[in-house]
Design an enzyme around this catalytic site. Structure first.
Site, PDB file in Angstrom:
ATOM      1  N   GLU A  56     -73.526  95.198 -11.362  1.00 21.65           N
ATOM      2  CA  GLU A  56     -74.956  94.841 -12.220  1.00 21.65           C
ATOM      3  C   GLU A  56     -74.524  94.894 -13.703  1.00 21.65           C
ATOM      4  OE1 GLU A  56     -78.534  97.032 -11.329  1.00 21.65           O
ATOM      5  OE2 GLU A  56     -79.531  95.540 -12.384  1.00 21.65           O
ATOM      6  N   CYS A 269     -81.887  95.460 -10.139  1.00 23.39           N
ATOM      7  CA  CYS A 269     -83.195  95.144 -10.747  1.00 23.39           C
ATOM      8  C   CYS A 269     -82.964  93.837 -11.718  1.00 23.39           C
ATOM      9  CB  CYS A 269     -83.478  96.242 -11.921  1.00 23.39           C
ATOM     10  SG  CYS A 269     -84.042  97.758 -10.887  1.00 23.39           S
ATOM     11  N   ASN A 397     -84.509  92.815  -3.895  1.00 14.19           N
ATOM     12  CA  ASN A 397     -83.882  94.101  -4.066  1.00 14.19           C
ATOM     13  C   ASN A 397     -84.853  95.002  -4.254  1.00 14.19           C
ATOM     14  OD1 ASN A 397     -81.524  95.794  -5.330  1.00 14.19           O
ATOM     15  ND2 ASN A 397     -83.057  96.039  -6.953  1.00 14.19           N
ATOM     16  N   GLU A 398     -84.684  96.191  -3.252  1.00 12.22           N
ATOM     17  CA  GLU A 398     -85.840  97.434  -3.498  1.00 12.22           C
ATOM     18  C   GLU A 398     -87.170  96.755  -3.414  1.00 12.22           C
ATOM     19  OE1 GLU A 398     -84.669 100.029  -6.522  1.00 12.22           O
ATOM     20  OE2 GLU A 398     -82.737 100.478  -5.535  1.00 12.22           O
TER      21      GLU A 398
HETATM   22  O1  AHR Z   1     -78.086 100.929  -9.934  1.00  9.39           O
HETATM   23  C1  AHR Z   1     -79.167 100.909 -10.832  1.00  9.39           C
HETATM   24  C2  AHR Z   1     -80.509 100.382 -10.454  1.00  9.39           C
HETATM   25  O2  AHR Z   1     -80.898 101.258  -9.205  1.00  9.39           O
HETATM   26  C3  AHR Z   1     -80.366  99.199  -9.734  1.00  9.39           C
HETATM   27  O3  AHR Z   1     -80.783  98.064 -10.589  1.00  9.39           O
HETATM   28  C4  AHR Z   1     -81.439  99.174  -8.736  1.00  9.39           C
HETATM   29  O4  AHR Z   1     -81.463  98.244  -7.625  1.00  9.39           O
HETATM   30  C5  AHR Z   1     -81.569 100.552  -8.417  1.00  9.39           C
HETATM   31  O5  AHR Z   1     -83.073 101.113  -8.436  1.00  9.39           O
END
Ligand code: AHR
Length: 673
Positions: A56, A269, A397-398
Site C-alpha cells: 500500500e 485505506c 477493505n475493512e
Molecule cells: O496497513 C495500514 C492500514 O491499516 C490499511 O490501510 C488499512 O486497511 C488498515 O486499517
C-alpha cells in the site's frame, strides 16, 4: 496454638515456595519436550500460496519508495489539497547562474493532457550561465559513480526573446541537463535543444563521476526566451529486472526475497479513503505516464504520481512469480472518510453503480482479455499482449458491514460472477479480529456463498500466542480465509522487537497448520521511508539508499522461502508448551520436509524432534536456519548490520534428534530425505 516448627516455617517461606517452583520449572525445561512430526504420512493438502505481500502506498512506499523515479513532483501537480504548504512548484528551485536572470511560474494553458494540467513556464530574461530549475528528489538524489541514469522531460518552446516580443522562433532554445552536487559541482551533463510549439519528449543518459547521496537534477536554458517543462524525470538504468519506468532494485529485491506467492495492492485505506467518488480508480493509473491522473493520496495525505500503476503492479507480480490481487472499492467510501469517523460511509448513488461496475469488469478484461479486446488492447499497447492471468479480486477493505455496503457489494459481486465465474471475489470482515463488522462480514459471506474472506488484525504479541487455535474450528466447507493485514504491535510500536516477530512466527505456524482453510496471509504495512513514516511498525524500513530489514521481515522470509503444499501433523508431547509453537510441511517440488519451531520463551528449550515414520537408521541432510537475538526486546537498528537475522548451518539429522532451541528463536529445519 502450637508454634510452627522451623521445618514448617522453612516450607511456608515465600522464598522456599519460589525455590520449589523454580526447581519444578527447570526440571520441566531441562527434560526435553517431545515434538512428534508425522513425517511418514502424506498429511493434508494446504495452500501453497500462504505467504504473500500487501503493498500500500503509505509511508512514501510508492513515490520516494518502490517506484524508482528520483524526481519529486515531476509533473508540477503538487497541491495544497495534499499538504497545505504544497503547490505545483514545490521541491523545485529557480536557478540563476553566472549573471543569469529569469523566473519560473505555473501554467495550465497548453497542458500535455487534460489529466496532467499544470506545468512550469521558465522565462529567461538574461541567460548568463543559464537560467533553469533544479530538483533534489526526495531529500537528495542518490547517485553511484559510473552508473547510468536516464533523464527525460517534456518541453515546448513558448517564445524566443521577450514574451509578447518579436523573437525569432525558428531558433532553438539551447538547454543543458546536469547532475550536480548541492555545492554546484557538475557530476554529469548533456545538452539538447528545444524547438517548436508542440510538446516533445527529450531523453538523455547521464553518468555521474562521483557517488553522492544528495545530488540534484538541474535543467538550464541558455538564451533569452520562454520554455515550458513537464514530466521532468530521472531514473537509474538499473531498476529491478531493468524495467523502464521500473522499481527500485534493492526494495523490489527485498520483496522478491520473501518469495511471495501473491501481491495485494493498492490498499488498504488507499482504495476508498477519499470519499465516495475519490476511490482509487485503476484506470487513472494506466497508459502513457504523461496522461495518467496523478493526484492526492487521500488516505495518507501526500501525492501519488501514478507512475507505479496497475501495469507496473501486474508486471512486478509476473517478474517475481506472484499472483496479482487487486482490491477495488465496494462502491462505498470508508466509514472514516469525510472527517466523520465511523459515520462517514457513503454509497455511490445507484444510478452511478452500473458505470462503476463496468470499471471493475473492464479491469478483468484489461488483465485477462485478448489483445484484440478494448481493454486488452491497452494492456498490449503497454507492452504485454499476453493476458496477466488475474484470478482474484478483493472488493472492499475493512468496511462497516451496513445495508448500504451490502447492497453495493452484492451488485459488484453478482456482475463479476455472471461475466467471469472463474474470478474469485474476496469479501471483507471489518478492521478487527472479532466484533460486529467481523461477525456481519462473515455472515454476509455465508449468505452470498463467497469463496474467500479478508480478515485484518493488528494486535499485541500475546494475542497471537493466545489464538494459535483460532482457525481450528473454522468451517472447512465455508469461505477460505485471507489474513490480508496483520502484525504484532509491541508496547513501543516504533520498535520491531524480536518478541513481536516471534509472535507472528507462532501465528504463522497456526496458519500453516490450518493451511487447508487459511489460503493467503500478508503482513502489513510493508514499507516505510524514514522521515516519512506515518504508521509503525512496518516490515521494511528504508531511506534513499539503504534497506533496513526488521526481525519481522526475516520471519516472513523464512516462512516464504520454506513453504509447502502438504501439512504434516506436528504435536508437542506432555510438558510446558506455553511459549512453544511448531509446524511441519512438505514441499512437493523438492520433496523436502520442513519443520519450524518457535521458542518464544526467555529460556532455551531442549526439544526431542521425532520424525515418525522415517527409517530410524536414516541419516538426512538438514539445513538449519535460526533467527534469534539476545532477548525479546532485541530489534535491528538502521545503518547497522542487522542484529536479528537468520543464521544458516548444515547438519545431518536422524529420525529422532534433540534440538536445543535458543531462547526467543525461530528455527527452520529443511530436511532433504
Ligand atoms: O496497513 C495500514 C492500514 O491499516 C490499511 O490501510 C488499512 O486497511 C488498515 O486499517
Amino acid at each position: 496454638m502450637k508454634a510452627a516448627s522451623s521445618l514448617d516455617r522453612r516450607f511456608s517461606s515465600p522464598y522456599v515456595v519460589f525455590g520449589i517452583l523454580l526447581a519444578a520449572v527447570s526440571v520441566a525445561f531441562s527434560n526435553p519436550i517431545v515434538l512428534t512430526v508425522q513425517a511418514g504420512q502424506s498429511g493434508k493438502a494446504i495452500s501453497p500460496h500462504l505467504i504473500g505481500i500487501f503493498f500500500e502506498d503509505l509511508n512514501y512506499a510508492a513515490d520516494g519508495g518502490l517506484y524508482a523515479e528520483l524526481i519529486q513532483n515531476r509533473s508540477f501537480e503538487y497541491s495544497p489539497t495534499e499538504q497545505s504548504s504544497w503547490h505545483p512548484l514545490s521541491f523545485w528551485e529557480l536557478q540563476r547562474r553566472g549573471g543569469g536572470d529569469g523566473s519560473v511560474s505555473v501554467s495550465d494553458a497548453r497542458s500535455i493532457h487534460l489529466n496532467n494540467p499544470t506545468y512550469a513556464l521558465l522565462q529567461v530574461r538574461t541567460p548568463g550561465d543559464g537560467v533553469g530549475i533544479a530538483n533534489s528528489g526526495f531529500g537528495g538524489i542518490p547517485l553511484i559513480a559510473g552508473e547510468t541514469y536516464n533523464a527525460s522531460f517534456w518541453a515546448y518552446q513558448a517564445f524566443m526573446g521577450i514574451m509578447w516580443g518579436r523573437g525569432d522562433n525558428r531558433r532553438p532554445m539551447p538547454v543543458s541537463v546536469r547532475l550536480e552536487t548541492r555545492g554546484g559541482e557538475v557530476l554529469a551533463e548533456a545538452r539538447t535543444e528545444i524547438l517548436g510549439r508542440e510538446w516533445r519528449k527529450v531523453s538523455m543518459s547521464l553518468t555521474p563521476t562521483r557517488t553522492v547521496n544528495d545530488a540534484r537534477l538541474v535543467v538550464l536554458a541558455h538564451e533569452q526566451g520562454g520554455i515550458c517543462f513537464d514530466m521532468v524525470s530521472l531514473f537509474p538504468e538499473k531498476t529491478f529486472r531493468s524495467r523502464s519506468n521500473g522499481l527500485r532494485a534493492d526494495l523490489a529485491q527485498a520483496i522478491a526475497d520473501i518469495h511471495p506467492k501473491f501481491v495485494r495492492f493498492p490498499g488498504g485505506c488507499l482504495v476508498h479513503a477519499g470519499g465516495i467518488r475519490r476511490y482509487y480508480n485503476w484506470k487513472d493509473s494506466i497508459g502513457p505516464l504523461e496522461q495518467r491522473c496523478s493526484g492526492p493520496n487521500y488516505a495518507w495525505g501526500y501525492h501519488q504520481s501514478m507512475g507505479l500503476g496497475y501495469f507496473e503492479y501486474f508486471q512486478f507480480c509476473e517478474d517475481i512469480g506472484a499472483k496479482p490481487i487487486p482490491i477495488v472499492s465496494a462502491g462505498v467510501s470508508c466509514q472514516h472518510s469525510g472527517h466523520s469517523p465511523n459515520r462517514g460511509q457513503e454509497g455511490l448513488p445507484m444510478d452511478e453503480m452500473p458505470a462503476y461496475i463496468q470499471d471493475v469488469l473492464d479491469l478483468i478484461e484489461w488483465a485477462n482479455g485478448p489483445a484484440t479486446s478494448m481493454w486488452g488492447a491497452k494492456r498490449a499497447a503497454a507492452g504485454h499482449p499476453e493476458p496477466f492471468g488475474l484470478k482474484y479480486i478483493g472488493v472492499g477493505n475493512e468496511e462497516a458491514v451496513t445495508p448500504l455496503f451490502k447492497e453495493r457489494f452484492e451488485m459488484i459481486y453478482e456482475a463479476i460472477k455472471e461475466k467471469h465465474p472463474e474470478i474469485v471475489v474476496i469479501g471483507t470482515s471489518g478492521p478487527f479480529a472479532s466484533g460486529e463488522d467481523f461477525d456481519n462480514g462473515w455472515a454476509f459471506a455465508k449468505e452470498l456463498d463467497l469463496e474467500m474472506v479478508d480478515e485484518h488484525y493488528y494486535v499485541n504479541p500475546q494475542w497471537f500466542w493466545d489464538n494459535l487455535n483460532r482457525y481450528n474450528t473454522y468451517d472447512r466447507e465455508g469461505a477460505k480465509v485471507y489474513v490480508g493485514e496483520y502484525a504484532a504491535h509491541d508496547r513501543n510500536r516504533e520498535r520491531n522487537t524480536l518478541r513481536s516477530a516471534l509472535a507472528e512466527a507462532a501465528g504463522l505456524t497456526s496458519f500453516e497448520r490450518n493451511g487447508d482453510i487459511v489460503n493467503f496471509t500478508s503482513y502489513a504495512p510493508l514499507f516505510a521511508r524514514r522521515g516519512h513514516t506515518q504508521w509503525h511498525p512496518d516490515l521494511i524500513y528504508f531511506n534513499g539508499t539503504e534497506v533496513f530489514p526488521t526481525a519481522n521481515y526475516y520471519v516472513q522470509q523464512l516462512f516464504g522461502q520454506n513453504c509447502g503444499d502438504r501439512y504434516l501433523d506436528t504435536v508437542f508431547g506432555a510438558g510446558d508448551t506455553r511459549r512453544l509453537a511448531a509446524s511441519s510441511v512438505k514441499d512437493a517440488k523438492t520433496g523436502d520436509l520442513i519443520v519450524k519451531v518457535v521458542n518464544g520463551g526467555d529460556d532455551p528449550r531442549d526439544i526431542n524432534i521425532r520424525l515418525a515414520g522415517l527409517p530410524t537408521d536414516a541419516s538426512m541432510k538438514a539445513v538449519k536456519t535460526v533467527l534469534t537475538g539476545p532477548d525479546a526486546d532485541a530489534a535491528n537498528e538502521d545503518g547497522q548490520a542487522p542484529f536479528v537475522k537468520p543464521v544458516t548451518s548444515t547438519e545431518a539429522v536422524k529420525s529422532a534428534f534433540t534440538y536445543s532451541a535458543p531462547a526467543n528463536s525461530l528455527t527452520v529445519y529443511r530436511i532433504t530425505q
